[in-house]
Design a protein around this motif. Structure first.
Motif, mmCIF file in Angstrom:
data_model
loop_
_atom_site.group_PDB
_atom_site.id
_atom_site.type_symbol
_atom_site.label_atom_id
_atom_site.label_comp_id
_atom_site.label_asym_id
_atom_site.label_seq_id
_atom_site.Cartn_x
_atom_site.Cartn_y
_atom_site.Cartn_z
ATOM 1 N N ASN A 165 -20.628 -13.970 17.394
ATOM 2 C CA ASN A 165 -20.843 -15.056 18.360
ATOM 3 C C ASN A 165 -20.339 -16.365 17.801
ATOM 4 O O ASN A 165 -20.573 -16.685 16.631
ATOM 5 C CB ASN A 165 -22.347 -15.228 18.643
ATOM 6 C CG ASN A 165 -22.970 -14.017 19.305
ATOM 7 O OD1 ASN A 165 -22.659 -13.693 20.450
ATOM 8 N ND2 ASN A 165 -23.852 -13.316 18.583
ATOM 9 N N TYR A 212 -20.718 -20.354 18.896
ATOM 10 C CA TYR A 212 -21.352 -21.326 19.776
ATOM 11 C C TYR A 212 -20.763 -22.693 19.434
ATOM 12 O O TYR A 212 -21.208 -23.351 18.475
ATOM 13 C CB TYR A 212 -22.870 -21.354 19.536
ATOM 14 C CG TYR A 212 -23.539 -19.990 19.644
ATOM 15 C CD1 TYR A 212 -23.849 -19.436 20.886
ATOM 16 C CD2 TYR A 212 -23.864 -19.257 18.500
ATOM 17 C CE1 TYR A 212 -24.461 -18.186 20.984
ATOM 18 C CE2 TYR A 212 -24.474 -18.014 18.595
ATOM 19 C CZ TYR A 212 -24.775 -17.490 19.833
ATOM 20 O OH TYR A 212 -25.384 -16.264 19.921
ATOM 21 N N LEU A 257 -26.722 -18.174 24.339
ATOM 22 C CA LEU A 257 -26.853 -16.756 24.705
ATOM 23 C C LEU A 257 -28.153 -16.598 25.467
ATOM 24 O O LEU A 257 -29.226 -16.966 24.965
ATOM 25 C CB LEU A 257 -26.842 -15.898 23.429
ATOM 26 C CG LEU A 257 -26.769 -14.384 23.590
ATOM 27 C CD1 LEU A 257 -25.568 -13.956 24.417
ATOM 28 C CD2 LEU A 257 -26.707 -13.712 22.221
ATOM 29 N N HIS A 288 -32.715 -12.280 26.077
ATOM 30 C CA HIS A 288 -32.534 -10.833 26.267
ATOM 31 C C HIS A 288 -33.262 -10.071 25.168
ATOM 32 O O HIS A 288 -33.668 -10.662 24.162
ATOM 33 C CB HIS A 288 -31.033 -10.475 26.201
ATOM 34 C CG HIS A 288 -30.433 -10.732 24.846
ATOM 35 N ND1 HIS A 288 -30.042 -11.989 24.431
ATOM 36 C CD2 HIS A 288 -30.177 -9.914 23.791
ATOM 37 C CE1 HIS A 288 -29.569 -11.935 23.195
ATOM 38 N NE2 HIS A 288 -29.646 -10.670 22.773
ATOM 39 N N ASP A 299 -32.384 -6.760 22.646
ATOM 40 C CA ASP A 299 -31.261 -5.892 22.276
ATOM 41 C C ASP A 299 -31.632 -4.491 22.745
ATOM 42 O O ASP A 299 -32.799 -4.096 22.709
ATOM 43 C CB ASP A 299 -31.024 -5.941 20.760
ATOM 44 C CG ASP A 299 -30.594 -7.334 20.293
ATOM 45 O OD1 ASP A 299 -30.125 -8.120 21.145
ATOM 46 O OD2 ASP A 299 -30.739 -7.630 19.100
ATOM 47 N N HIS A 357 -35.242 -12.713 22.929
ATOM 48 C CA HIS A 357 -34.702 -13.818 22.130
ATOM 49 C C HIS A 357 -33.505 -14.453 22.829
ATOM 50 O O HIS A 357 -32.929 -13.860 23.747
ATOM 51 C CB HIS A 357 -34.325 -13.327 20.729
ATOM 52 C CG HIS A 357 -33.332 -12.197 20.710
ATOM 53 N ND1 HIS A 357 -33.672 -10.888 21.011
ATOM 54 C CD2 HIS A 357 -32.008 -12.163 20.437
ATOM 55 C CE1 HIS A 357 -32.610 -10.112 20.921
ATOM 56 N NE2 HIS A 357 -31.568 -10.875 20.575
ATOM 57 N N ARG A 408 -21.799 -23.210 15.641
ATOM 58 C CA ARG A 408 -22.654 -22.211 14.995
ATOM 59 C C ARG A 408 -21.994 -20.857 15.160
ATOM 60 O O ARG A 408 -21.384 -20.598 16.208
ATOM 61 C CB ARG A 408 -24.029 -22.233 15.676
ATOM 62 C CG ARG A 408 -24.941 -21.117 15.265
ATOM 63 C CD ARG A 408 -26.356 -21.328 15.825
ATOM 64 N NE ARG A 408 -27.210 -20.309 15.270
ATOM 65 C CZ ARG A 408 -27.471 -19.149 15.868
ATOM 66 N NH1 ARG A 408 -26.988 -18.880 17.065
ATOM 67 N NH2 ARG A 408 -28.249 -18.266 15.271
ATOM 68 N N SER A 428 -22.754 -16.519 14.541
ATOM 69 C CA SER A 428 -23.714 -15.494 14.139
ATOM 70 C C SER A 428 -23.042 -14.141 14.275
ATOM 71 O O SER A 428 -22.010 -14.004 14.943
ATOM 72 C CB SER A 428 -24.988 -15.549 14.994
ATOM 73 O OG SER A 428 -24.715 -15.116 16.298
ATOM 74 N N PHE A 487 -25.447 -4.040 15.307
ATOM 75 C CA PHE A 487 -26.343 -3.281 16.194
ATOM 76 C C PHE A 487 -26.349 -1.806 15.821
ATOM 77 O O PHE A 487 -25.302 -1.168 15.792
ATOM 78 C CB PHE A 487 -25.874 -3.397 17.650
ATOM 79 C CG PHE A 487 -25.957 -4.799 18.189
ATOM 80 C CD1 PHE A 487 -24.955 -5.721 17.932
ATOM 81 C CD2 PHE A 487 -27.046 -5.197 18.949
ATOM 82 C CE1 PHE A 487 -25.029 -7.020 18.411
ATOM 83 C CE2 PHE A 487 -27.134 -6.497 19.441
ATOM 84 C CZ PHE A 487 -26.120 -7.405 19.173
#
Ligand SMILES: C=C1C[C@]23C[C@@]1(O)CC[C@H]2[C@@]12CCC[C@@](C)(C(=O)O1)[C@H]2[C@@H]3C(=O)O
Ligand SMILES: O=C(O)CCC(=O)C(=O)O
Ligand SMILES: [Fe+2]
Length: 380
Positions: free
Chosen positions: A217, A219, A231, A234, A236, A292, A302, A304, A308
């Motif tokens: 990600n 941002y 984001l 949601h 995961d 989250h 930012r 990240s 997963f």
């Protein structure tokens, strides 16, 4: 001076050039709940739990059990992935997002594709756009994918990712081992003995078949962070996720009683571990997935990385026998990850809880998905 060609691409929103947040990116209801600091003294109500893998087995398992039952997330330290490797990974990610828009667009994720560049799958369920870009890939096939996407790597793109794919591969190797260790720790945290852990693996092959997907990600800094969202909130969907956040915080976890968003502190070298929906199913609801979101920042970009873990897409996931109390029916029916994604899509359309939709009739009243999530009112 002529306009650079990527800025003329109507499909690309140029965050760098934005002086304000347009209506297309302005989200309502972002401030319905207060935001509190999750970096306080350990064991205070808002302090995000920390699990240190250097602690002796029983202590770490107890910490994981508490965190997975009460929060669905924790900070993981002492995991052994070298800080120096994490720094190189972050550097690679920053280089990817700094590529010219035209190069990034070349890797665009098409409708129905799991991997590629652009907004994550969840973005398609909302009419508002998020203040972020992302790149999803399977670490197992990274080299081949990059060769297809950027065939000229090695000359035009020599300084770029392809030649450095080894960094992501090294990271994947480390994470794969760590994921296996954490899976075992989660099972111990459920109360399984060594023999039961071995028997579960023998029967279900969860560790052996577990798949990894990476989602990066970016941002960009935002002129009006109170109106924009990096984001959308949601859970995961898989088993569990390792999140590596840069030194710029932005990840928030939702907590009830009172309803609030807890800002996860940026702890250098730590991963945030999120429990996913399929793990809630596997553990019969004992461990719950965490709701989250990621917010953006006025002055700083930012990045990240989400690593997963989940089952192979067509493997059925059903509650572990060992997690179902004697005499009770399992709280969830068996689903594959792919099936569950479909259920979640329907749930988004109706505002329902996907986990409740796969709860067994007998248990659906107390299946606790809805208890941990605020209603999805953000679609507009
Ligand atoms: C393995 C996966 C989980 C994910 C969907 C995906 O196939 C790849 C990207 C992941 C991600 C990252 C951002 C949030 C999220 C909900 C999304 O839309 O894409 C997650 C997905 C998920 O956990 O379901
Ligand atoms: O950016 C973050 O901290 C969170 C990312 C996330 O939740 C995701 O990729 O699923
Ligand atoms: Fe997430």
């Amino acid at each position: 001076m002529p306009t650079p060609s990527h800025l003329k691409n109507p499909l690309y929103f140029d965050f760098r050039a934005a002086r304000r947040v347009p209506e297309s990116h302005a989200w309502p209801a972002l401030h319905d709940h207060p935001v509190v600091d999750g970096g306080g003294a350990p064991a205070t109500p808002d302090a995000v739990p920390v699990v240190d893998l250097r602690e002796p087995g029983a202590a770490a398992a107890a910490g994981v059990a508490r965190a997975a039952e009460q929060w669905g997330a924790f900070l993981l330290t002492g995991h052994g992935v070298p800080a120096e490797l994490l720094a190189r990974v972050e550097d690679r990610i920053a280089c990817l997002f700094a590529l010219p828009a035209a190069d990034k667009m070349r890797a665009s994720r098409g409708p129905g594709d799991a991997c590629g560049y652009g907004s994550p799958i969840i973005a398609s369920f909302f009419s508002k756009c998020m203040w972020s870009e992302g790149y999803t890939f399977s670490p197992a096939s990274l080299r081949g994918d990059l060769r297809k996407l950027w065939p000229k790597a090695g000359d035009d793109y020599a300084s770029f990712w392809f030649v450095r794919a080894d960094v992501m591969e090294e990271f994947h190797k480390e994470m794969h081992v760590l994921a296996g260790k954490l899976l075992e720790l989660f099972l111990r945290a459920l109360g399984l003995t060594d023999e039961q852990v071995a028997a579960v693996e023998e029967e279900r092959r969860i560790g052996e078949t577990m798949t990894a997907t990476m989602h990066l990600n970016w941002y960009p800094r935002c002129p009006d962070p109170r109106r924009a969202l990096g984001l959308i909130a949601h859970t995961d969907s898989g088993f569990f996720t390792f999140v590596l956040q840069s030194l710029v915080p932005g990840l928030q976890l939702f907590r009830h009683a009172p309803d609030r968003w807890v800002a996860v502190p940026a702890v250098p070298g730590a991963f945030v571990v999120n429990v996913g929906d399929l793990f809630q199913i596997l553990t019969n609801g004992r461990f719950h997935s965490v709701y989250h979101r990621a917010v953006v920042n006025r002055d700083l970009d930012r990045i990240s990385l989400g690593y997963f873990l989940g089952p192979p897409p067509h493997a059925k996931v059903a509650p572990l026998r060992e997690a179902v109390p004697p005499g009770r029916t399992p709280a969830y029916r068996a689903v594959t990850w792919l099936e569950y994604m479909g259920v979640r899509e329907k749930a988004f359309a109706t505002g329902a809880s996907a986990l409740n939709m796969v709860a067994t009739a007998a248990e659906s009243d107390d299946a606790d998905a809805a208890v941990h999530q605020p209603p999805l009112v953000l679609s507009s």
